[in-house]
Enzyme design. Structure first.
Site, PDB file in Angstrom:
ATOM      1  N   GLN A 221      47.122  53.385  50.736  1.00 25.32           N
ATOM      2  CA  GLN A 221      47.076  53.434  49.400  1.00 25.32           C
ATOM      3  C   GLN A 221      47.826  54.692  48.897  1.00 25.32           C
ATOM      4  O   GLN A 221      47.519  55.595  49.153  1.00 25.32           O
ATOM      5  CB  GLN A 221      45.667  53.277  49.019  1.00 25.32           C
ATOM      6  CG  GLN A 221      45.677  52.949  47.311  1.00 25.32           C
ATOM      7  CD  GLN A 221      44.167  52.682  46.760  1.00 25.32           C
ATOM      8  OE1 GLN A 221      43.197  52.306  47.552  1.00 25.32           O
ATOM      9  NE2 GLN A 221      44.078  52.937  45.680  1.00 25.32           N
ATOM     10  N   ASP A 222      48.774  54.398  47.922  1.00 23.68           N
ATOM     11  CA  ASP A 222      49.358  55.401  47.137  1.00 23.68           C
ATOM     12  C   ASP A 222      50.287  56.403  47.837  1.00 23.68           C
ATOM     13  O   ASP A 222      50.374  57.488  47.902  1.00 23.68           O
ATOM     14  CB  ASP A 222      48.226  56.342  46.367  1.00 23.68           C
ATOM     15  CG  ASP A 222      47.658  55.568  44.879  1.00 23.68           C
ATOM     16  OD1 ASP A 222      48.036  54.414  44.991  1.00 23.68           O
ATOM     17  OD2 ASP A 222      46.920  55.858  44.686  1.00 23.68           O
TER      18      ASP A 222
ATOM     19  N   ASP B  68      49.381  49.687  46.163  1.00 20.83           N
ATOM     20  CA  ASP B  68      50.134  50.468  44.868  1.00 20.83           C
ATOM     21  C   ASP B  68      51.142  51.579  45.693  1.00 20.83           C
ATOM     22  O   ASP B  68      51.127  52.560  45.256  1.00 20.83           O
ATOM     23  CB  ASP B  68      49.154  51.243  44.131  1.00 20.83           C
ATOM     24  CG  ASP B  68      48.320  50.073  43.215  1.00 20.83           C
ATOM     25  OD1 ASP B  68      48.685  48.836  43.518  1.00 20.83           O
ATOM     26  OD2 ASP B  68      47.183  50.306  42.875  1.00 20.83           O
TER      27      ASP B  68
ATOM     28  N   TRP C 272      49.797  49.181  36.385  1.00 21.67           N
ATOM     29  CA  TRP C 272      48.887  50.163  36.367  1.00 21.67           C
ATOM     30  C   TRP C 272      48.470  50.720  35.103  1.00 21.67           C
ATOM     31  O   TRP C 272      47.604  50.912  34.485  1.00 21.67           O
ATOM     32  CB  TRP C 272      49.312  51.239  36.935  1.00 21.67           C
ATOM     33  CG  TRP C 272      48.579  52.590  37.220  1.00 21.67           C
ATOM     34  CD1 TRP C 272      47.132  52.868  37.106  1.00 21.67           C
ATOM     35  CD2 TRP C 272      49.213  53.986  37.497  1.00 21.67           C
ATOM     36  NE1 TRP C 272      46.746  53.887  37.231  1.00 21.67           N
ATOM     37  CE2 TRP C 272      47.680  54.873  37.471  1.00 21.67           C
ATOM     38  CE3 TRP C 272      50.123  54.549  37.611  1.00 21.67           C
ATOM     39  CZ2 TRP C 272      47.970  56.076  37.621  1.00 21.67           C
ATOM     40  CZ3 TRP C 272      50.128  55.870  37.963  1.00 21.67           C
ATOM     41  CH2 TRP C 272      49.123  56.725  37.983  1.00 21.67           C
TER      42      TRP C 272
ATOM     43  N   THR D 271      44.417  62.199  42.980  1.00 23.20           N
ATOM     44  CA  THR D 271      45.205  61.434  43.470  1.00 23.20           C
ATOM     45  C   THR D 271      46.474  62.519  43.324  1.00 23.20           C
ATOM     46  O   THR D 271      47.222  62.452  44.167  1.00 23.20           O
ATOM     47  CB  THR D 271      45.661  60.191  42.735  1.00 23.20           C
ATOM     48  OG1 THR D 271      44.487  59.515  42.604  1.00 23.20           O
ATOM     49  CG2 THR D 271      46.836  59.455  43.107  1.00 23.20           C
TER      50      THR D 271
ATOM     51  N   GLN E 215      42.946  56.407  47.856  1.00 25.77           N
ATOM     52  CA  GLN E 215      44.207  56.951  47.261  1.00 25.77           C
ATOM     53  C   GLN E 215      44.271  58.442  48.327  1.00 25.77           C
ATOM     54  O   GLN E 215      43.537  59.238  48.096  1.00 25.77           O
ATOM     55  CB  GLN E 215      43.959  57.621  45.701  1.00 25.77           C
ATOM     56  CG  GLN E 215      44.056  56.371  44.629  1.00 25.77           C
ATOM     57  CD  GLN E 215      42.421  56.235  44.536  1.00 25.77           C
ATOM     58  OE1 GLN E 215      41.247  56.083  45.490  1.00 25.77           O
ATOM     59  NE2 GLN E 215      42.020  56.091  43.172  1.00 25.77           N
TER      60      GLN E 215
ATOM     61  N   ARG F 254      51.623  45.308  40.345  1.00 22.28           N
ATOM     62  CA  ARG F 254      50.631  45.189  39.282  1.00 22.28           C
ATOM     63  C   ARG F 254      50.785  46.265  38.200  1.00 22.28           C
ATOM     64  O   ARG F 254      51.109  47.368  38.711  1.00 22.28           O
ATOM     65  CB  ARG F 254      49.284  45.059  39.955  1.00 22.28           C
ATOM     66  CG  ARG F 254      48.774  46.304  40.688  1.00 22.28           C
ATOM     67  CD  ARG F 254      47.319  46.149  41.180  1.00 22.28           C
ATOM     68  NE  ARG F 254      46.618  47.335  41.746  1.00 22.28           N
ATOM     69  CZ  ARG F 254      45.439  47.732  41.866  1.00 22.28           C
ATOM     70  NH1 ARG F 254      44.484  46.621  41.333  1.00 22.28           N
ATOM     71  NH2 ARG F 254      45.094  48.690  42.466  1.00 22.28           N
TER      72      ARG F 254
END
Length: 552
Positions: A368-369, A390, A460, A316, A346, A458
């Site tokens: 995502q990310d 996220d 992590w 990531t 990711q 949320r």
């Protein structure tokens, strides 16, 4: 008795008396740290070392805080040496493991840098920021192996599985205690009362002599010339390097432009103008390239794009299309994009670990990310951010102001989460603050938003901290507001707050009942997370058009 011998006796007596006093104080102080036994072991070892290498005066000059940082730095150096030798031992033969190892090598080197400058400053806000970054580096090294389900490889990192993380936590707790003491002293000396309510804006910003500027929408660390660069029309901004795909500039790629700018680093702020176009490249601005500013021809006009992702072998951390670690970085009028798509999981568009970095009128597009607000102090103003899961994440001190947050359509059976903050230690000064922004559905989600669960965030990590205030939250956000990570993990240790939000999804009546969730009603509590006061006076200045004055 011989005079010389007598003086030696006196010298030794003073030395050991000094060491015993310091040692005794340290042992008592250690009891107040998260890991007392680790603290006692290492401070005792250091005291014994000092007794054989220094005289009494220099031994006693080491404060408990100095000792804690020194022993942590020593272990960071050992950890970096260990990681550096791993390739020679052929521990990591496959591509994925080697990619994670390369992250660790860079991150431990950066940790030494962060701890070193923490030892050389008296500014407590700086210390907290840089030590928090060290904690994050340590965790991120591990995350690289976790990304690939290679947890067993961590057995090659004895420092990870022993005392290094505990030393980081101990030294951070000591710095935090010093900060709280300083704040208390400042409040008792400088507190002002208006109608019986203290002005929160007059705390460490005065103590550390941070100048305040209520008239511009930019952080106070920006010089007047930098603010002018952010405000003047693009055609009037004087560039040191021009990047243009058609050959009309000095360079054809952004990476070439960064390399050219690095050679001019002695002149102060270096400005790169990136002309309109789609630049398909991965850009990396290392820690050594500081005070760089990149100006595009507009959000959507100047685009840097890539498709690196975890599924294809990048961690990531390493998947970012555009990554910056050099302090003082500024970007304006650009779009950063990762086109890997939701099926690749990711995939980062931009990663910033640059202290005092600013992004103004920039776009961030991914799934995502998308936006990795990795570490240290960051400010985002008038930006557009797109993603699914996220998609604003990291362990930094980040304020997003007057931004549009667009939630996209995820894959089937997926839910959307806007944020995932990664604070692993309660004494870190980090958090994600979303202020005067709008959270809404992107064009692809709008037709089906009723069938997709969307949450504000949320946890992590165990002490995840996110606050949404004075923002417009559309109906796409679930009444619960926030989603768990796994079971009851972090639900009592996180800090999630909402204050004076509006919109169809803003009601806190149906929000989660976690111990860590706060429907904030007290302006003084919300004021802790305002641009001017977030994290013990590290000033983030209110933007023009935000409906509040100093503080809130």
């Amino acid at each position: 008795m011989d005079k010389l011998l007598f003086n030696c006796y006196i010298g030794y007596f003073l030395l050991f008396h000094s060491l015993l006093v310091v040692h005794g104080i340290d042992q008592l102080s250690c009891n107040k740290t998260p890991y007392p036994q680790v603290c006692k072991h290492y401070t005792s070892t250091m005291t014994n070392t000092l007794s054989t290498t220094q005289d009494a005066s220099s031994s006693s000059s080491y404060s408990f805080h100095d000792m804690a940082l020194k022993v942590t730095m020593d272990q960071a150096i050992e950890a970096h040496k260990h990681v550096s030798t791993m390739e020679l031992n052929n521990y990591f033969n496959d591509k994925q493991a080697k990619s994670a190892w390369e992250d660790c090598l860079e991150l431990y080197e950066d940790t030494i840098h962060q701890l070193n400058r923490s030892m050389s400053t008296n500014n407590l806000n700086d210390k907290l920021t840089w030590q928090s970054a060290s904690m994050n580096n340590h965790q991120t090294c591990q995350n690289g192996f976790i990304d690939f389900n290679l947890d067993s490889h961590l057995n090659h990192f004895p420092s990870m599985l022993s005392n290094f993380s505990k030393l980081l936590s101990n030294s951070l707790s000591i710095t935090k205690a010093m900060t709280l003491s300083s704040v208390s002293a400042s409040l008792s000396t400088n507190s002002k009362q208006i109608g019986g309510r203290r002005l929160l804006s007059a705390t460490l910003s005065q103590k550390n002599k941070i100048p305040r500027d209520q008239d511009h929408g930019f952080p106070v660390w920006l010089s007047s010339s930098d603010r002018k660069l952010l405000q003047v029309p693009r055609e009037e901004a004087k560039a040191d390097v021009v990047v243009a795909q058609d050959g009309s500039g000095n360079c054809k790629t952004i990476s070439e432009g960064v390399a050219a700018a690095a050679k001019l680093s002695g002149k102060g702020r270096v400005v790169i103008h990136v002309k309109a176009g789609v630049y398909k490249e991965s850009v990396n601005i290392p820690r050594t390239v500081r005070n760089l500013m990149i100006i595009g021809d507009g959000m959507g006009a100047t685009v840097v794009t890539g498709s690196n992702n975890v599924q294809d072998g990048s961690t990531t951390f390493r998947s970012a299309t555009f990554a910056v670690m050099g302090d003082g970085f500024i970007a304006r009028d650009m779009t950063f994009e990762n086109t890997a798509g939701p099926q690749k999981h990711q995939a980062v568009a931009l990663r910033s670990g640059a202290d005092h970095s600013v992004f103004y009128r920039c776009g961030f597009k991914g799934y995502q990310d998308t936006l990795y607000v990795y570490s240290q102090r960051q400010f985002y103003r008038d930006c557009d951010i797109y993603g699914t899961i996220d998609f604003i994440f990291g362990d930094s001190v980040t304020v997003l102001q007057n931004c549009n947050i667009f939630v996209r359509k995820p894959m089937s059976n997926q839910q959307n989460t806007v944020t995932a903050h990664g604070r692993t230690d309660p004494n870190e000064n980090t958090g994600i603050i979303i202020h005067n922004c709008r959270v809404t559905a992107a064009g692809d989600l709008k037709p089906v938003q009723g069938s997709v669960e969307t949450y504000l965030g949320r946890p992590w990590q165990k002490y995840s901290r996110t606050v949404v205030m004075k923002s417009n939250i559309d109906a796409l956000v679930s009444p619960a507001g926030w989603a768990p990570w796994a079971g009851s993990f972090a639900l009592s240790t996180l800090y999630y707050g909402e204050y004076m939000n509006v919109g169809a999804g803003a009601s806190t009546g149906g929000r989660v009942k976690w111990a860590g969730f706060h429907a904030i009603t007290n302006p003084a509590e919300a004021g802790k997370f305002s641009v001017g006061n977030f994290l013990a006076g590290d000033s983030w200045i209110p933007g023009s058009g935000v409906p509040f004055d100093a503080g809130l």
